[in-house]
Motif scaffolding. Sequence first.
Motif, short mmCIF file in Angstrom:
data_model
loop_
_atom_site.label_atom_id
_atom_site.label_comp_id
_atom_site.label_asym_id
_atom_site.label_seq_id
_atom_site.Cartn_x
_atom_site.Cartn_y
_atom_site.Cartn_z
N VAL A 6 0.84 -1.20 0.00
CA VAL A 6 0.00 0.00 0.00
C VAL A 6 0.87 1.25 0.00
O VAL A 6 0.56 2.24 -0.67
CB VAL A 6 -0.95 0.01 1.22
CG1 VAL A 6 -1.67 1.34 1.33
CG2 VAL A 6 -1.96 -1.12 1.10
N SER A 7 1.98 1.22 0.74
CA SER A 7 2.84 2.39 0.81
C SER A 7 3.49 2.73 -0.52
O SER A 7 4.00 3.83 -0.70
CB SER A 7 3.92 2.20 1.89
OG SER A 7 4.86 1.23 1.47
N SER A 8 3.47 1.80 -1.46
CA SER A 8 4.05 2.08 -2.78
C SER A 8 3.06 2.78 -3.70
O SER A 8 3.42 3.21 -4.79
CB SER A 8 4.53 0.77 -3.42
OG SER A 8 3.44 -0.04 -3.74
N LEU A 9 1.81 2.91 -3.27
CA LEU A 9 0.81 3.61 -4.08
C LEU A 9 1.03 5.12 -3.99
O LEU A 9 1.57 5.62 -3.00
CB LEU A 9 -0.60 3.29 -3.56
CG LEU A 9 -1.12 1.87 -3.73
CD1 LEU A 9 -2.42 1.68 -2.93
CD2 LEU A 9 -1.36 1.55 -5.19
N PHE A 17 -7.19 3.74 -0.12
CA PHE A 17 -7.14 2.31 0.23
C PHE A 17 -7.19 2.12 1.74
O PHE A 17 -7.89 1.23 2.23
CB PHE A 17 -5.88 1.64 -0.33
CG PHE A 17 -5.86 0.17 -0.07
CD1 PHE A 17 -6.48 -0.71 -0.94
CD2 PHE A 17 -5.27 -0.34 1.08
CE1 PHE A 17 -6.50 -2.07 -0.67
CE2 PHE A 17 -5.27 -1.70 1.35
CZ PHE A 17 -5.89 -2.57 0.47
N LEU A 18 -6.46 2.93 2.50
CA LEU A 18 -6.45 2.78 3.96
C LEU A 18 -7.83 3.07 4.55
O LEU A 18 -8.23 2.44 5.54
CB LEU A 18 -5.37 3.68 4.58
CG LEU A 18 -3.94 3.25 4.27
CD1 LEU A 18 -2.94 4.27 4.81
CD2 LEU A 18 -3.64 1.85 4.82
N ALA A 52 -5.54 -8.29 -2.86
CA ALA A 52 -6.14 -8.43 -4.20
C ALA A 52 -6.81 -7.13 -4.66
O ALA A 52 -6.98 -6.91 -5.86
CB ALA A 52 -7.18 -9.57 -4.19
N LEU A 53 -7.16 -6.27 -3.72
CA LEU A 53 -7.81 -5.00 -4.08
C LEU A 53 -6.81 -3.91 -4.46
O LEU A 53 -7.18 -2.93 -5.11
CB LEU A 53 -8.67 -4.51 -2.91
CG LEU A 53 -9.89 -5.37 -2.56
CD1 LEU A 53 -10.51 -4.90 -1.26
CD2 LEU A 53 -10.91 -5.35 -3.68
N ILE A 54 -5.54 -4.06 -4.06
CA ILE A 54 -4.56 -2.99 -4.28
C ILE A 54 -4.42 -2.60 -5.75
O ILE A 54 -4.47 -1.42 -6.08
CB ILE A 54 -3.19 -3.36 -3.66
CG1 ILE A 54 -3.31 -3.37 -2.13
CG2 ILE A 54 -2.10 -2.37 -4.09
CD1 ILE A 54 -2.07 -3.88 -1.41
N GLU A 127 -1.50 -11.26 -12.20
CA GLU A 127 -0.95 -9.94 -11.87
C GLU A 127 -0.50 -9.91 -10.41
O GLU A 127 0.57 -9.40 -10.09
CB GLU A 127 -2.00 -8.86 -12.13
CG GLU A 127 -1.55 -7.45 -11.80
CD GLU A 127 -0.42 -6.95 -12.67
OE1 GLU A 127 0.21 -5.95 -12.30
OE2 GLU A 127 -0.12 -7.57 -13.71
N TYR A 128 -1.32 -10.46 -9.52
CA TYR A 128 -0.95 -10.49 -8.11
C TYR A 128 0.33 -11.30 -7.91
O TYR A 128 1.24 -10.87 -7.20
CB TYR A 128 -2.07 -11.09 -7.25
CG TYR A 128 -1.58 -11.40 -5.87
CD1 TYR A 128 -1.32 -10.38 -4.96
CD2 TYR A 128 -1.31 -12.71 -5.50
CE1 TYR A 128 -0.81 -10.66 -3.70
CE2 TYR A 128 -0.80 -12.99 -4.25
CZ TYR A 128 -0.56 -11.97 -3.36
OH TYR A 128 -0.03 -12.25 -2.14
N SER A 129 0.43 -12.46 -8.56
CA SER A 129 1.62 -13.30 -8.42
C SER A 129 2.87 -12.58 -8.90
O SER A 129 3.92 -12.64 -8.27
CB SER A 129 1.46 -14.60 -9.22
OG SER A 129 0.45 -15.38 -8.66
N ARG A 130 2.74 -11.90 -10.03
CA ARG A 130 3.88 -11.15 -10.57
C ARG A 130 4.35 -10.08 -9.59
O ARG A 130 5.52 -9.95 -9.28
CB ARG A 130 3.50 -10.50 -11.91
CG ARG A 130 4.66 -9.82 -12.63
CD ARG A 130 4.19 -9.11 -13.89
NE ARG A 130 3.38 -7.95 -13.61
CZ ARG A 130 3.87 -6.77 -13.23
NH1 ARG A 130 5.15 -6.61 -13.06
NH2 ARG A 130 3.07 -5.75 -13.01
#
Length: 196
Positions: A6-9, A17-18, A52-54, A127-130
């Motif tokens: 999240v901090s990378s957003l 998101f928070l 998964a929502l990020i 995408e999540y796995s990557r």
Amino acid sequence: MLLIMVSSLPSEEEEFFLEIYQKYYPYAKKYMMSKLENQSELEDAIQMAFIALIPKVKLLKSFNEYKLNYYIVKTFRSKCMDFNRKYWEKMGYEIPIETDDAEMQSLMEKIPADIISMEEQTDECDEYSRRANFLAEIFSKLLERHRDILLFKYFYGMSNEKIGEQLGIKEQNVGMYVKRARDFVKKMWTLGGALR
């Protein structure tokens, strides 16, 4: 891991998101507690649902409240079903865990009135796995002290004082180490093209 991702957003998306996390976490816990076969996986299932929502933050911001609520609830349900499938496979059973429209409608009716909605969940496993693999690679490049500090701060939710005690660092220096580690993760994440 969730908070690091999240901090990378961008800051506006991180804040949005928070707010979602704070608003929906109690519902996610209550719902998954009632549906998960293996209760020891409760926190993992909740975290995976939010992770998964990020990648969908921009999409979520465009939704009206009803669509937002629907999308998030469906994500909780989907992650719960994923964890249950894995649990039953591990136990040697092949049991399809499906939810019909009536059950989904029932779920929607049980959501508190101040929480409103969601839309069809798209397949984002690849995408999540990557992204998860890339984040693990970045994490492996961190200095051990920085890695420990990020885990203590964001995974275990420890205060700077407790982290300082645990690692033998002055409390006032912990914040500096956290900032350096976060800056490194953000830089590597951005350079790797994972944000866009």
